[in-house]
Design a protein around this motif. Sequence first.
Motif, PDB file in Angstrom:
ATOM      1  N   ALA A   1       1.020  -1.269  -0.051  1.00 36.18           N
ATOM      2  CA  ALA A   1      -0.065   0.040  -0.218  1.00 36.18           C
ATOM      3  C   ALA A   1       0.726   1.328  -0.056  1.00 36.18           C
ATOM      4  N   SER A   2       2.167   1.146   0.467  1.00 38.06           N
ATOM      5  CA  SER A   2       2.803   2.339   0.491  1.00 38.06           C
ATOM      6  C   SER A   2       3.996   2.365  -0.585  1.00 38.06           C
ATOM      7  N   VAL A   3       4.128   1.520  -1.458  1.00 37.11           N
ATOM      8  CA  VAL A   3       5.075   1.791  -2.509  1.00 37.11           C
ATOM      9  C   VAL A   3       5.135   3.188  -3.086  1.00 37.11           C
ATOM     10  N   PRO A   4       6.221   3.679  -3.010  1.00 34.01           N
ATOM     11  CA  PRO A   4       6.147   5.073  -3.646  1.00 34.01           C
ATOM     12  C   PRO A   4       5.746   5.214  -4.999  1.00 34.01           C
ATOM     13  N   ASP A   5       5.083   6.597  -5.313  1.00 30.56           N
ATOM     14  CA  ASP A   5       4.662   6.727  -6.406  1.00 30.56           C
ATOM     15  C   ASP A   5       5.583   6.752  -7.601  1.00 30.56           C
ATOM     16  N   ALA A   6       6.978   7.110  -7.179  1.00 31.22           N
ATOM     17  CA  ALA A   6       8.036   7.110  -8.202  1.00 31.22           C
ATOM     18  C   ALA A   6       8.277   5.639  -8.684  1.00 31.22           C
TER      19      ALA A   6
ATOM     20  N   ALA B   1     -10.415 -21.952  -5.350  1.00 29.97           N
ATOM     21  CA  ALA B   1      -9.023 -21.105  -5.051  1.00 29.97           C
ATOM     22  C   ALA B   1      -8.634 -20.302  -6.069  1.00 29.97           C
ATOM     23  N   LEU B   2      -8.700 -20.894  -7.286  1.00 27.75           N
ATOM     24  CA  LEU B   2      -8.315 -19.863  -8.239  1.00 27.75           C
ATOM     25  C   LEU B   2      -9.133 -18.628  -8.650  1.00 27.75           C
ATOM     26  N   ARG B   3     -10.503 -18.957  -8.404  1.00 30.42           N
ATOM     27  CA  ARG B   3     -11.541 -18.019  -8.531  1.00 30.42           C
ATOM     28  C   ARG B   3     -11.210 -16.879  -7.434  1.00 30.42           C
ATOM     29  N   GLY B   4     -10.868 -17.239  -6.490  1.00 31.11           N
ATOM     30  CA  GLY B   4     -10.400 -16.462  -5.127  1.00 31.11           C
ATOM     31  C   GLY B   4      -9.239 -15.439  -5.678  1.00 31.11           C
ATOM     32  N   VAL B   5      -8.256 -16.136  -6.250  1.00 30.41           N
ATOM     33  CA  VAL B   5      -7.005 -15.303  -6.685  1.00 30.41           C
ATOM     34  C   VAL B   5      -7.496 -14.401  -7.826  1.00 30.41           C
ATOM     35  N   ALA B   6      -8.523 -14.824  -8.494  1.00 29.33           N
ATOM     36  CA  ALA B   6      -8.750 -14.075  -9.994  1.00 29.33           C
ATOM     37  C   ALA B   6      -9.471 -12.637  -9.438  1.00 29.33           C
ATOM     38  N   SER B   7     -10.126 -12.753  -8.287  1.00 27.10           N
ATOM     39  CA  SER B   7     -10.855 -11.541  -7.526  1.00 27.10           C
ATOM     40  C   SER B   7      -9.824 -10.585  -7.310  1.00 27.10           C
ATOM     41  N   ARG B   8      -8.691 -10.809  -7.068  1.00 29.17           N
ATOM     42  CA  ARG B   8      -7.636  -9.928  -6.646  1.00 29.17           C
ATOM     43  C   ARG B   8      -6.824  -9.399  -7.794  1.00 29.17           C
ATOM     44  N   CYS B   9      -6.801  -9.887  -8.964  1.00 29.65           N
ATOM     45  CA  CYS B   9      -5.826  -9.348  -9.895  1.00 29.65           C
ATOM     46  C   CYS B   9      -6.153  -9.223 -11.500  1.00 29.65           C
ATOM     47  N   ASP B  10      -5.506  -9.192 -12.363  1.00 25.43           N
ATOM     48  CA  ASP B  10      -5.801  -8.978 -13.768  1.00 25.43           C
ATOM     49  C   ASP B  10      -5.560 -10.414 -14.699  1.00 25.43           C
ATOM     50  N   GLY B  11      -4.647 -11.178 -13.928  1.00 20.37           N
ATOM     51  CA  GLY B  11      -4.248 -12.288 -14.648  1.00 20.37           C
ATOM     52  C   GLY B  11      -3.246 -13.225 -13.683  1.00 20.37           C
TER      53      GLY B  11
ATOM     54  N   PRO C   1       0.543 -10.902   5.361  1.00 24.49           N
ATOM     55  CA  PRO C   1       0.083  -9.590   6.310  1.00 24.49           C
ATOM     56  C   PRO C   1       1.229  -8.780   6.271  1.00 24.49           C
ATOM     57  N   ALA C   2       2.564  -9.479   6.165  1.00 23.62           N
ATOM     58  CA  ALA C   2       3.574  -8.542   6.388  1.00 23.62           C
ATOM     59  C   ALA C   2       3.865  -7.569   5.015  1.00 23.62           C
ATOM     60  N   PHE C   3       3.198  -7.785   3.910  1.00 21.53           N
ATOM     61  CA  PHE C   3       3.168  -7.233   2.983  1.00 21.53           C
ATOM     62  C   PHE C   3       2.045  -6.062   2.866  1.00 21.53           C
ATOM     63  N   GLY C   4       1.115  -6.107   3.892  1.00 17.36           N
ATOM     64  CA  GLY C   4       0.031  -5.366   3.915  1.00 17.36           C
ATOM     65  C   GLY C   4      -1.478  -5.982   3.528  1.00 17.36           C
ATOM     66  N   GLY C   5      -1.291  -7.127   3.421  1.00 12.68           N
ATOM     67  CA  GLY C   5      -2.413  -8.100   3.282  1.00 12.68           C
ATOM     68  C   GLY C   5      -3.240  -7.971   2.156  1.00 12.68           C
ATOM     69  N   ASP C   6      -4.628  -8.360   1.867  1.00 13.23           N
ATOM     70  CA  ASP C   6      -5.210  -8.002   0.569  1.00 13.23           C
ATOM     71  C   ASP C   6      -5.722  -6.783   0.530  1.00 13.23           C
ATOM     72  N   ALA C   7      -5.849  -5.978   1.409  1.00 10.43           N
ATOM     73  CA  ALA C   7      -6.296  -4.703   1.347  1.00 10.43           C
ATOM     74  C   ALA C   7      -4.994  -3.888   0.615  1.00 10.43           C
ATOM     75  N   GLY C   8      -3.762  -4.203   1.233  1.00  8.64           N
ATOM     76  CA  GLY C   8      -2.625  -3.356   0.545  1.00  8.64           C
ATOM     77  C   GLY C   8      -2.356  -3.741  -1.046  1.00  8.64           C
ATOM     78  N   LEU C   9      -2.729  -4.965  -1.203  1.00  6.86           N
ATOM     79  CA  LEU C   9      -2.698  -5.375  -2.591  1.00  6.86           C
ATOM     80  C   LEU C   9      -3.716  -4.684  -3.531  1.00  6.86           C
TER      81      LEU C   9
END
Length: 489
Positions: free
Chosen positions: A36-41, A190-200, A106-114
């Motif tokens: 969630a906090s990856v710099p815009d740059a 499980a794959l359908r759950g992954v697909a809800s979070r991304c574009d591929g 969770p260490a990466f920011g969890g689903d909300a961070g993604l």
Amino acid sequence: MSSLVPAHQHPLLYAIFVRVWLHELSRAAKARVTLASVPDAALDRLAALGVDYVHLMGVWTLGEEGRRRSLTDPDLRAEYDRVLPDWTEADVAGSPFAVARYEVNPAFGGDAGLADLRRRLAARGIGIILDFVPNHVARDHHWVAEKPELFIAGDDGAPLSGRDPYIPPWPDTAQLDYRLAATRAASVEALRGVASRCDGVRCDMAMLVLDDVFRRTWSKRPPTERKAEATGEFWAEAIDAVRRDHPSFVFIAEAFWDLEWRLQMLGFDYTFDKSLYDRLSHASASSVRGHLAATPDYQRRSVRFIEHHDEPRIAAVLPPDRRRAAEFIAATVPGMRFIHHGQLEGRTVRASLHLARAPEEPVDQACLAFHERLLAAVRRPILRTGSFATLTARGPGADAFVAYRWEPLPACGAPRSAAPLVAVINFAPSRSGCRIPLDIAGIAGRKVLLADLMTGNEHPRDGDELVDLSRGLGVELPAYGIHLFEIRR
């Protein structure tokens, strides 16, 4: 959210090992960075490079069992000593392909961070590709306790380790049984759950769960009695299930053993092209030319790469001139163009998949400058939507050359406004020359200018000479030299 790149284009995929990337960003920021906090740059740089998709490798939650095995395995500890001499036990995270839960770490920011990162990338026209590992899960995946019937069990009743039939088993994993209908159904969900979070998704070792491959691999272990067996192909079922909800979702298969075309026919948009990698790394120009003679549909669905997480850093194994030629070809032929994080900067140490950080390396400025010129050229629309064809070199040095062209392929009645491109590579370790007739419509009877996009040099030519089968374009190049000519009238 739909796919951001039309299927007929040839997108650029930038692959990132998330835990290493976040560590590098945190070190630069002197503060903890999550998704969630990856710099815009950092995101703006990806957009400036022309990236269409980012493959975020290793976002999922891992188990303690995998980490324990990664800590105690003597071969892995020797690897850590080699690639990161100052490693500590705190750096050991476990393999990203031994997934305990398809939930963002969770260490990466969890689903909300993604989700936040996905929104910010989408605003820049960039989609997210995530991993799906069909063949196996971590030994402490929740299914092992909740659904033990989904696995292939050993004589002691415990799940056997996941495996490829040609290499030793992966001891930190539990092997799913794809002969069973219940296993396939659980994997689809499980794959359908992954697909809800991304574009591929990039499907790890996708060929392992082809029906005949799987049954042959596990022929000595019959499926669990009194459990309904599956019929048909898992991938046909899974791809259809996902695309009912996400019609433009992108499927990428890691595949070997000449099974790429079969996976493409089952619905994969792209399959990894290990054959081109091997030819660019170890073989001759004639071998590369032979590979590029494959059917257009096969080429369009191929992922072109010259390094990735399972292969050595290309800067460590090829001299700079051959490396540049190989990278140039991989980036300018049809298909999905694949860049590995650190490749642009010329890194030489392949990060261990079991560690959370990689060694610091200085940027190879010449390597970076080459890639920036190359990717600037690749952003031209003609390399996304044009018509590709190989060209035939003539003369005593012809066998050293790989040559091809891109021409505009406009919609019916649209003007041919884009300038054609011609790529010429001396893919040999010595200086050589040849002549290449150009089958490019609209240049005969005209004076043209050949503008080399890699050097900035310009060369006036007579179009009649360029299309003449007995003359053509005359070139002479040093070992592994490159031209990328834009033909301007």
